[in-house]
Design a protein around this motif. Structure first.
Motif, PDB file in Angstrom:
ATOM      1  N   ILE A 395       0.838  -1.201   0.000  1.00 57.78           N
ATOM      2  CA  ILE A 395       0.000   0.000   0.000  1.00 57.78           C
ATOM      3  C   ILE A 395       0.871   1.248   0.000  1.00 57.78           C
ATOM      4  CG2 ILE A 395      -0.303   0.096   2.538  1.00 57.78           C
ATOM      5  CD1 ILE A 395      -3.146   0.891   0.224  1.00 57.78           C
ATOM      6  N   SER A 396       2.026   1.204   0.684  1.00 57.72           N
ATOM      7  CA  SER A 396       2.852   2.410   0.699  1.00 57.72           C
ATOM      8  C   SER A 396       3.576   2.603  -0.636  1.00 57.72           C
ATOM      9  CB  SER A 396       3.831   2.395   1.876  1.00 57.72           C
ATOM     10  OG  SER A 396       4.755   1.351   1.712  1.00 57.72           O
ATOM     11  N   ILE A 397       3.883   1.494  -1.317  1.00 59.45           N
ATOM     12  CA  ILE A 397       4.448   1.627  -2.665  1.00 59.45           C
ATOM     13  C   ILE A 397       3.405   2.261  -3.589  1.00 59.45           C
ATOM     14  CG2 ILE A 397       5.375   0.359  -4.650  1.00 59.45           C
ATOM     15  CD1 ILE A 397       6.448  -1.727  -2.676  1.00 59.45           C
ATOM     16  N   ALA A 398       2.149   1.828  -3.427  1.00 55.60           N
ATOM     17  CA  ALA A 398       1.084   2.412  -4.240  1.00 55.60           C
ATOM     18  C   ALA A 398       0.907   3.887  -3.906  1.00 55.60           C
ATOM     19  CB  ALA A 398      -0.222   1.650  -3.998  1.00 55.60           C
ATOM     20  N   MET A 399       1.000   4.248  -2.636  1.00 53.10           N
ATOM     21  CA  MET A 399       0.875   5.648  -2.230  1.00 53.10           C
ATOM     22  C   MET A 399       2.002   6.479  -2.827  1.00 53.10           C
ATOM     23  SD  MET A 399      -1.845   6.145  -0.471  1.00 53.10           S
ATOM     24  CE  MET A 399      -1.596   7.704   0.349  1.00 53.10           C
ATOM     25  N   MET A 400       3.200   5.902  -2.840  1.00 56.87           N
ATOM     26  CA  MET A 400       4.352   6.599  -3.431  1.00 56.87           C
ATOM     27  C   MET A 400       4.085   6.860  -4.913  1.00 56.87           C
ATOM     28  SD  MET A 400       8.226   5.070  -3.719  1.00 56.87           S
ATOM     29  CE  MET A 400       7.799   3.767  -4.868  1.00 56.87           C
ATOM     30  N   THR A 401       3.587   5.817  -5.611  1.00 58.73           N
ATOM     31  CA  THR A 401       3.314   5.943  -7.039  1.00 58.73           C
ATOM     32  C   THR A 401       2.258   7.019  -7.287  1.00 58.73           C
ATOM     33  OG1 THR A 401       3.714   3.571  -7.118  1.00 58.73           O
ATOM     34  CG2 THR A 401       2.792   4.589  -9.095  1.00 58.73           C
ATOM     35  N   GLY A 402       1.179   6.963  -6.467  1.00 52.99           N
ATOM     36  CA  GLY A 402       0.111   7.953  -6.619  1.00 52.99           C
ATOM     37  C   GLY A 402       0.620   9.359  -6.384  1.00 52.99           C
ATOM     38  N   ALA A 470       2.887   4.595 -17.074  1.00 53.76           N
ATOM     39  CA  ALA A 470       4.178   4.894 -16.462  1.00 53.76           C
ATOM     40  C   ALA A 470       4.342   4.006 -15.244  1.00 53.76           C
ATOM     41  CB  ALA A 470       4.240   6.356 -16.051  1.00 53.76           C
ATOM     42  N   GLY A 471       5.542   3.454 -15.044  1.00 53.42           N
ATOM     43  CA  GLY A 471       5.703   2.533 -13.920  1.00 53.42           C
ATOM     44  C   GLY A 471       7.145   2.289 -13.579  1.00 53.42           C
ATOM     45  N   LYS A 472       7.332   1.346 -12.679  1.00 48.55           N
ATOM     46  CA  LYS A 472       8.697   0.940 -12.312  1.00 48.55           C
ATOM     47  C   LYS A 472       8.660  -0.512 -11.861  1.00 48.55           C
ATOM     48  CE  LYS A 472      13.051   1.278 -11.621  1.00 48.55           C
ATOM     49  NZ  LYS A 472      13.144  -0.076 -12.255  1.00 48.55           N
ATOM     50  N   THR A 473       9.622  -1.256 -12.416  1.00 49.52           N
ATOM     51  CA  THR A 473       9.736  -2.649 -12.006  1.00 49.52           C
ATOM     52  C   THR A 473      10.621  -2.757 -10.778  1.00 49.52           C
ATOM     53  OG1 THR A 473      11.620  -2.841 -13.460  1.00 49.52           O
ATOM     54  CG2 THR A 473       9.492  -3.552 -14.340  1.00 49.52           C
ATOM     55  N   LEU A 487       8.204  -7.172  -8.348  1.00 48.88           N
ATOM     56  CA  LEU A 487       7.379  -6.015  -8.064  1.00 48.88           C
ATOM     57  C   LEU A 487       7.150  -5.167  -9.304  1.00 48.88           C
ATOM     58  CD1 LEU A 487       9.413  -6.395  -5.371  1.00 48.88           C
ATOM     59  CD2 LEU A 487       8.038  -4.465  -4.588  1.00 48.88           C
ATOM     60  N   PHE A 488       6.005  -4.582  -9.373  1.00 49.39           N
ATOM     61  CA  PHE A 488       5.771  -3.575 -10.395  1.00 49.39           C
ATOM     62  C   PHE A 488       4.728  -2.595  -9.868  1.00 49.39           C
ATOM     63  CE2 PHE A 488       3.715  -1.984 -14.356  1.00 49.39           C
ATOM     64  CZ  PHE A 488       4.816  -1.330 -14.861  1.00 49.39           C
ATOM     65  N   THR A 489       5.049  -1.310 -10.031  1.00 48.26           N
ATOM     66  CA  THR A 489       4.057  -0.325  -9.636  1.00 48.26           C
ATOM     67  C   THR A 489       3.907   0.662 -10.789  1.00 48.26           C
ATOM     68  OG1 THR A 489       3.380   1.258  -7.956  1.00 48.26           O
ATOM     69  CG2 THR A 489       5.735   1.159  -8.415  1.00 48.26           C
ATOM     70  N   ALA A 490       2.662   1.031 -11.074  1.00 48.20           N
ATOM     71  CA  ALA A 490       2.423   1.856 -12.256  1.00 48.20           C
ATOM     72  C   ALA A 490       1.228   2.773 -12.037  1.00 48.20           C
ATOM     73  CB  ALA A 490       2.152   0.960 -13.466  1.00 48.20           C
ATOM     74  N   TYR A 491       1.184   3.835 -12.815  1.00 48.42           N
ATOM     75  CA  TYR A 491      -0.038   4.632 -12.877  1.00 48.42           C
ATOM     76  C   TYR A 491      -0.341   4.893 -14.336  1.00 48.42           C
ATOM     77  CZ  TYR A 491       2.836   8.777 -13.765  1.00 48.42           C
ATOM     78  OH  TYR A 491       3.707   9.668 -14.298  1.00 48.42           O
TER      79      TYR A 491
END
Lengths: 531, 353
Positions: A395-402, A470-473, A487-491
């Motif tokens: 959730i904090s990785i998602a918050m960072m991405t957002g 846009a994202g980061k692996t 891991l992958f986080t994107a918006y």
């Protein structure tokens, strides 16, 4: 004379008696009333009807079913217990549906038992119920997730059944007094159950997965955690095997990995290191030549690949070049890097109202000193690529991405309608830093050397060629397995960000191997359903 | 010839009381019958049978020439004393032992309580001997006879009845004009006797000091309070669900108070009181003309007064719980039959007055 004495005495005594009766019946009546009620009724609490929990489209995630129950009026009535046992196999007060119908048909001949229906929690999706719904215990009180934090509004008010009995505890009247239970309030969550089942179907080949899907207003569309458990079992009871399964020390099915699982963020952390370095004034346009290894004194830090020329910070993020970040960290030093990273405020607070959420962890210099006796630039070098001691929740990785997508401010996640959110995550970095990192994350997916260009390729193949992601692996080394966490986080969309998707697949390989394909499926699903 | 008028109030009062009695015997006893696996109307039917006999006996009392009664007073007293002795001696099938006491003679369809017969004979004996009671010697002879019977009743044991009959006898003697000095001496001796008897008979002592009896009284008080001003409604009371033991006999007034409230309880009391006052009125009118008949009317009224007040005392907790029936209302035959017979006589006397 004598008759007068007797007559008046008689009249006096009669008057006194009437006065005594008046005092006892009328003046002091209330005093005895409560005593009388205690005597005459056996009272049983009747479970309240818990409010329903819906997803954003009105699908029922948690509702109420009923089960039959025997209320015991007189425990010493052996004959009746034997009679009940002869009807339903064995004597028990929790009735199966068949036993309930058998007994309620003979309700009138039971003198020491009352057959009632009791409302119990029911989760129609069973094992697929999202973790954040939580569960209730056998008494019907919320024990985890929304069931726990919204217990007071979901719970309703218990009713009372008053069974009139005689002095020997036999039922005297079949017209029981019932103060009916009241129903708790319904709660509509922001979850999308269709998305949840979809994620469940595409992650089935992995053992442990956490996914966060939220829009940039903070509405959580799904929080997914695998493996899962069937919350109905907390109401109806576990078999030994089921109990062993939910308490499994490595699988931890009860744990909501998306908010309680802490993972080394791996390369996804480079987003934050980038922001930190720009804020520290290190020129982002600097280029380096990556030979796949970085020396700090006697120590060598390896890159996962040889990247040759890395033209700028943007290219470094695009290609996920470790050496570039090692150099940044070495230039900043541990103290400066930690100070800059803290400006993200990702490690200060918990983001959800759930008590089971754990905070992300970042060490500070005193922690290093306590743990190792010293700290050195080596710690910073390790930290810069999200390895070492740093741990983050999905959730904090998602918050960072957002926050990156929105230029530094991201409202805390919202889980249900009417949830009051006053907090916003605010990262104290300059706007230009976010512009650069956003562009770099764009390149991760769309650039020539991007680590997630599979997404670009698939979107074009599947007819979403105009959508930019846009994202980061990230591939996080971890002590549990020789395979890295993926891991992958994107918006997306890049131009007007609307959704954040964060995927963590434990011990599933590189970010591009597991998390990226999962995220792609989710992004395409969202594109099909929300655009 | 003087026109003779029957006192209709006594007649209708009697009818109202036995009807009310029948109703309340049913509401207070059906559950007891039910849990004992009897039909719910079990006690009702038995009571109705006795009420039928009681009406017959009432009519006999109304029409029987008083001269026969006067002549029959000594044989009746003799029979009563013999029977009192007999119930103490005779074996169980004939004189059953119920609750540890031998008070009854088995008549086949009912158990007759001999003390009631003795009460009737004592009233007749003292009333028709009223004018002799001012003579101390004759007075003492009468008292000796009567107190012999009372002693036998106390030995059954049935102390509450013995005490009530003693009070009745003393008040009759007082009304008839016995010497105050002798009367108070006998009264004192009787009171001392009663005290000693209470201390000697373990069950009597237990009644007064025991904790368990408080349960019964407490239930009775709860019932009365539950009724309040207007009552919970006929048949809607809950005391009868075995909370209040002996609800249809010794505590029937509590059931009336619960189901009909203060108003219903007072109406019943007022009907009884009205009959008693009519009786006193008759006694007063006859006083000049015929002391024996006047004393008879007084004794009959006094009997009702003592029993009704005694019953209510137990129900409101002023007197230890003991078997004092509510005249014409409680379930139980002997008392109903004797009281009906006596009331029949009073109705007859109302014509004389």
């Amino acid at each position: 004379m004598r008759e007068r004495v007797i007559f008046s005495l008689f009249a006096l005594v009669y008057a006194i008696f009437i006065a005594v009766l008046f005092k006892m019946q009328v003046l002091e009546g209330k005093k005895y009333e409560a005593m009388a009620m205690d005597n005459r009724y056996v009272t049983f609490p009747i479970n309240p009807i818990r409010g329903n929990i819906y997803d954003r489209n009105g699908k029922l995630l948690a509702t109420s079913g009923f089960r039959g129950k025997l209320l015991v009026i007189n425990d010493r009535d052996r004959d009746e217990k034997e009679y009940i046992a002869s009807l339903i196999g064995r004597y028990t007060t929790d009735l199966s549906p068949a036993s309930y119908y058998t007994l309620s048909a003979r309700e009138d001949v039971l003198e020491s038992h009352v057959v009632v229906r009791e409302f119990i929690r029911h989760y129609p999706f069973g094992e697929k119920t999202p973790h954040i719904i939580g569960y209730v215990d056998a008494q019907g009180r919320g024990r985890a997730g929304l069931e726990s934090i919204l217990d007071s509004i979901l719970v309703g008010k218990a009713g009372t059944l008053m069974v009139p009995v005689d002095a020997r505890m036999r039922i005297t009247d079949r017209d029981f007094i019932m103060i009916p239970p009241s129903k708790g309030m319904d709660v509509r969550t922001t979850l999308d159950m269709d998305l949840h089942t979809f994620i469940d179907s595409i992650t089935s080949r992995f053992e442990k997965v956490a996914v966060v899907v939220m829009n940039l207003d903070g509405e959580v569309l799904d929080i997914y955690s695998r493996p899962s458990f069937d919350p109905n079992l907390f109401v109806t009871g576990f078999t030994t095997a089921q109990w062993r399964y939910v308490n499994d020390a490595t699988l931890k099915p009860l744990m909501n990995r998306a908010i309680s699982g802490r993972y080394p963020p791996g390369s996804t952390f480079k987003i934050l290191t980038s922001l930190a370095s720009i804020d520290a004034g290190i020129p982002w346009w600097r280029s380096i030549y990556c030979r796949g290894i970085f020396y700090l004194g006697r120590w060598a830090f390896r890159d996962w690949d040889v990247h040759h020329r890395v033209g700028s910070l943007m290219e470094a993020l695009e290609t996920s070049c470790d050496v570039y970040y090692y150099e940044l960290a070495a230039r900043m030093g541990t103290v400066k890097l930690l100070e800059e990273l803290r400006k993200s405020h990702l490690f200060d607070e918990r983001f959800t109202p759930f008590p089971e959420e754990v905070r992300s962890f970042i060490p500070d210099t005193s922690w290093y000193r306590k743990r190792y006796g010293f700290y050195s630039t080596g710690n910073a070098v390790n930290l810069s690529i999200g390895q070492g001691e740093i741990l983050m929740t999905p959730i904090s990785i998602a918050m960072m991405t957002g926050a990156v997508a929105r230029g530094g401010r991201m409202p805390y996640p919202r889980f249900y309608e009417g949830q009051v959110i006053s907090d916003t995550l605010t990262m104290e970095y300059p706007d230009s830093a976010f512009d650069i990192v956003r562009r770099a994350m764009y390149l991760v997916v769309n650039g020539e050397r991007g680590t997630a260009k599979y997404i670009r390729w698939r979107l074009e193949m599947d007819g979403f060629g105009d959508v930019r992601v846009a994202g980061k692996t990230g591939s996080a080394e971890n002590p549990h397995s020789h395979k890295t966490h993926s891991l992958f986080t994107a918006y997306f969309p890049y131009e007007h960000p609307e959704f954040v998707v964060t995927v963590v697949a434990e011990s599933a390989g590189h970010g591009s191997e597991a998390a990226v394909p999962i995220a792609l499926e989710i992004i395409e699903w969202l594109l099909r359903h929300y655009f | 010839m003087r026109r003779r008028k029957t006192d209709l109030f006594i007649l209708f009062g009697f009818l109202m009381l036995i009807i009310a009695g029948t109703i309340f015997v049913f509401t207070s006893s059906w559950y007891l019958a039910y849990v004992n696996n009897r039909p719910t109307y079990y006690f009702l039917l038995k009571h109705v049978l006795k009420v039928a006999i009681a009406i017959f006996v009432f009519l006999v009392g109304y029409s029987l020439p008083l001269e026969y009664l006067r002549r029959f007073r000594y044989p009746l007293m003799a029979i009563s004393l013999l029977l009192l002795l007999a119930v103490l001696i005779l074996p169980d099938p004939i004189a059953p032992r119920i609750g540890g006491a031998k008070r009854w003679l088995n008549l086949g369809f009912m158990n007759f309580q001999i003390s009631e017969l003795f009460k009737l004979s004592a009233i007749l004996l003292l009333s028709f001997n009223a004018k002799h009671l001012r003579n101390t010697g004759k007075f003492l002879v009468n008292m000796a006879i009567v107190f012999l019977g009372i002693a036998l009743i106390a030995m059954e044991p049935n102390l509450s009845t013995a005490i009530l009959i003693s009070l009745l006898v003393l008040s009759i003697a007082f009304y008839a004009g016995a010497s105050m000095a002798v009367l108070s001496t006998i009264g004192t001796i009787a009171a001392m006797g009663a005290t000693i008897a209470v201390l000697v008979f373990p069950h009597a002592k237990a009644r007064i000091v025991s904790e368990s009896i408080h349960y019964q009284v407490k239930q009775s008080l709860i019932g009365l309070a539950h009724g309040g001003l207007l009552g919970v409604g006929l048949g809607k009371g809950v005391e009868k669900f075995l909370y209040l033991p002996d609800a249809h006999t010794d505590f029937i007034f509590s059931i009336i108070g619960e189901e009909m409230g203060f108003v219903g309880a007072v109406i019943v009391l007022l009907i009884v009181m009205a009959i008693i006052l009519r009786g006193f009125h008759i006694a007063k009118k006859l006083h000049r003309r015929d002391l024996a008949l006047s004393t008879l009317a007084f004794a009959i009224s006094m009997n009702l007064a003592l029993y009704s007040l005694g019953h209510v005392s137990v129900v409101v907790g002023l007197f230890p719980p003991t078997g004092i029936p509510m005249p014409f209302i409680s379930y139980g035959g002997s008392n109903l039959l004797v009281n009906s017979f006596l009331l029949g006589i009073l109705l007859q006397l109302s014509r004389e007055a």
